[in-house]
Design a protein around this motif. Structure first.
Motif, short mmCIF file in Angstrom:
data_model
loop_
_atom_site.label_atom_id
_atom_site.label_comp_id
_atom_site.label_asym_id
_atom_site.label_seq_id
_atom_site.Cartn_x
_atom_site.Cartn_y
_atom_site.Cartn_z
N THR A 4 -58.63 -6.93 28.71
CA THR A 4 -57.64 -7.80 29.37
C THR A 4 -56.24 -7.48 28.88
OG1 THR A 4 -59.27 -9.58 29.56
CG2 THR A 4 -56.94 -10.18 29.75
N ARG A 5 -56.10 -7.26 27.57
CA ARG A 5 -54.78 -6.92 27.03
C ARG A 5 -54.28 -5.61 27.60
NH1 ARG A 5 -56.79 -8.50 21.93
NH2 ARG A 5 -56.92 -6.30 21.31
N ARG A 7 -55.05 -4.33 30.52
CA ARG A 7 -54.66 -4.56 31.92
C ARG A 7 -53.30 -5.23 31.98
NH1 ARG A 7 -60.14 -6.13 32.95
NH2 ARG A 7 -59.51 -8.32 32.80
N ASP A 8 -53.08 -6.21 31.13
CA ASP A 8 -51.78 -6.89 31.11
C ASP A 8 -50.67 -5.92 30.71
OD1 ASP A 8 -53.08 -9.19 31.81
OD2 ASP A 8 -53.12 -10.03 29.77
N GLU A 9 -50.96 -5.08 29.72
CA GLU A 9 -49.96 -4.10 29.27
C GLU A 9 -49.62 -3.14 30.40
OE1 GLU A 9 -47.80 -2.63 25.76
OE2 GLU A 9 -48.96 -4.44 26.16
N ARG A 10 -50.63 -2.68 31.12
CA ARG A 10 -50.38 -1.75 32.22
C ARG A 10 -49.60 -2.43 33.33
NH1 ARG A 10 -55.26 1.67 34.66
NH2 ARG A 10 -55.03 2.58 32.59
N ALA A 11 -49.93 -3.68 33.64
CA ALA A 11 -49.22 -4.41 34.70
C ALA A 11 -47.75 -4.58 34.33
CB ALA A 11 -49.87 -5.78 34.92
N GLU A 12 -47.47 -4.88 33.07
CA GLU A 12 -46.08 -5.01 32.62
C GLU A 12 -45.35 -3.68 32.71
OE1 GLU A 12 -45.49 -6.73 28.83
OE2 GLU A 12 -46.19 -8.73 29.41
N GLU A 15 -44.55 -2.93 36.32
CA GLU A 15 -43.44 -3.76 36.80
C GLU A 15 -42.11 -3.24 36.28
OE1 GLU A 15 -41.86 -8.41 36.73
OE2 GLU A 15 -43.76 -7.88 35.78
N HIS A 41 -40.91 -2.12 26.59
CA HIS A 41 -41.76 -0.96 26.92
C HIS A 41 -40.95 0.33 26.99
CE1 HIS A 41 -45.33 -3.39 27.82
NE2 HIS A 41 -44.52 -4.25 28.42
#
Length: 414
Positions: A4-5, A7-12, A15, A41
């Motif tokens: 999950t982390r 996925r969140d990191e990749r989504a950020e 963006e 990032h």
């Protein structure tokens, strides 16, 4: 939890990359959340854009900017507000003047035009401030700089000076004025061709080590990925032989790397790779858009694809998956569609002459690489068949659906 982390990191990360791709820059004061996202990032973003596209990421305590140099300059990359080459020259001269100022320093328009006039004369260029046309060019350059947040008008306005050269305007330089122009390893005037900008033989990795990679390999990768990130559609035929072989043999690598970093989804078709957004995003100008003209483009594409499938004699196959048709044939298609759907069109499109309306449509469709237009000849390009549409009839769509939203860097992005 770890997945999950990630996925969140990749989504950020995606963006942040989209923000950098779609805007000239991001300031901490004007867009604090976006700035903090990029700042957080910046190492990963800097490494990816440097290696994959050869673009530098500049992050200061006040702003972040991705220095986006296109591989191929296209007509739609112009600044639409500019009407004459002189506008661009004055825009550049104004930036030269601003770079010499202190932060938040105020100055008068009269000081600016005096400095520009003297510097231009040293370069063999003459601006005649007694000419209303020359003053209008200066006004357009200044308004664009204000729109970009490069300078602020404290007192007065440019059009007053354009009407009366004795009037004045008080400006204040903002903190981004020194970062508008892209940086280059040596004096920009020393470059003779765009290819000379790719002069480094080695590229520094994230850990500080030197990657032993040839100039030619890096140059090829940069050109290919720049085109995919900046241009709405790039066909295999648009590349050089070497670049085309690279795209065809490294398809999985390109699709995977671009999707992971930006969220753009790539699909391979016979004529080339097509990258689209699976979800609409306000960060970019997209096709199809919200305008009636965009709807009409979809209708025209639908009608043309139907005619190709039906073997219309006026549309003949050409090379590289293209089809040729005369301009008069397209005008007839537009006239037929307007007669059938006029009630759904805006007043402007209903009342405009067919020749003028057809040219507006061609201009838009050519910018999105759906057609190529040359005088009395029109070539239909392969992506046209991916972006067709029809009005709803009795609650059902007649036919057609677009494959996604094609991204494009907004016209005039610095």
């Amino acid at each position: 939890m770890r997945r999950t982390r990630l996925r969140d990191e990749r989504a950020e990360l995606q963006e942040a990359a989209r923000i950098l791709l779609s805007r000239p820059w991001v300031t901490k004061q004007g867009q604090p959340e976006e700035y903090r996202l990029i700042y957080r990032h910046q190492d990963a973003l800097r490494q990816w854009f440097q290696r994959m596209a050869g673009w530098a990421l500049v992050v200061t305590t006040e702003m972040a900017k991705l220095e986006k140099q296109p591989a191929v300059h296209q007509p739609w990359m112009r600044i639409p507000e500019f009407l004459h080459p002189r506008d661009y020259a004055l825009f550049a001269y104004a930036l030269w003047f601003l770079e010499g100022l202190q932060r938040d320093e105020q100055f008068l328009l009269s000081d600016l035009i005096d400095a520009i006039g003297e510097e231009a004369l040293r370069n063999g260029v003459h601006f005649d401030w007694t000419s209303y046309e020359h003053r209008l060019s200066m006004v357009r350059a200044l308004k664009k700089l204000r729109d970009l947040g490069v300078l602020q008008a404290v007192d007065g306005e440019e059009m007053g000076w354009a009407r009366d050269e004795n009037q004045n305007v008080l400006y204040e330089a903002t903190r981004v004025s020194r970062y508008v122009m892209n940086r280059f390893p040596r004096d920009f005037a020393s470059y003779q061709t765009i290819d000379e900008l790719y002069e480094a033989d080695t590229f520094i990795g994230a850990d500080g080590s030197t990657e032993l990679e040839s100039w030619a390999a890096a140059h090829r990768r940069h050109r290919v990925i720049r085109r995919f990130l900046v241009e709405p559609v790039v066909y295999d035929a648009d590349f050089s032989d070497d670049e085309r072989r690279y795209v065809q043999t490294q398809r999985s690598f390109l699709v995977d790397r671009i999707e992971q970093a930006t969220g753009l989804v790539g699909r391979r078709f016979r004529e080339g790779l097509l990258f689209t957004w699976t979800e609409s995003t306000s960060e970019f100008e997209l096709f199809p858009g919200d305008s009636t003209l965009s709807d009409v483009c979809l209708l025209v594409a639908h009608a043309l694809v139907q005619r190709v499938r039906a073997g219309d004699a006026s549309i003949t196959p050409a090379d590289d998956g293209r089809y040729h048709m005369p301009l008069t044939g397209l005008e007839a298609v537009v006239m037929e569609l307007r007669e059938r759907h006029a009630a759904r069109w805006s007043k402007e499109l209903r009342e405009k002459g067919i020749a003028a309306l057809t040219r507006d449509l061609l201009t838009t469709m050519a910018e999105w690489r759906f057609v190529h237009w040359d005088g009395a000849d029109v070539w239909l390009l392969p992506a046209l068949s991916r972006y067709v549409g029809a009005y709803m009839t009795d609650g059902h769509e007649e036919e057609g659906a677009h494959a996604g939203a094609i991204p494009i860097v907004p016209s005039g992005t610095v």
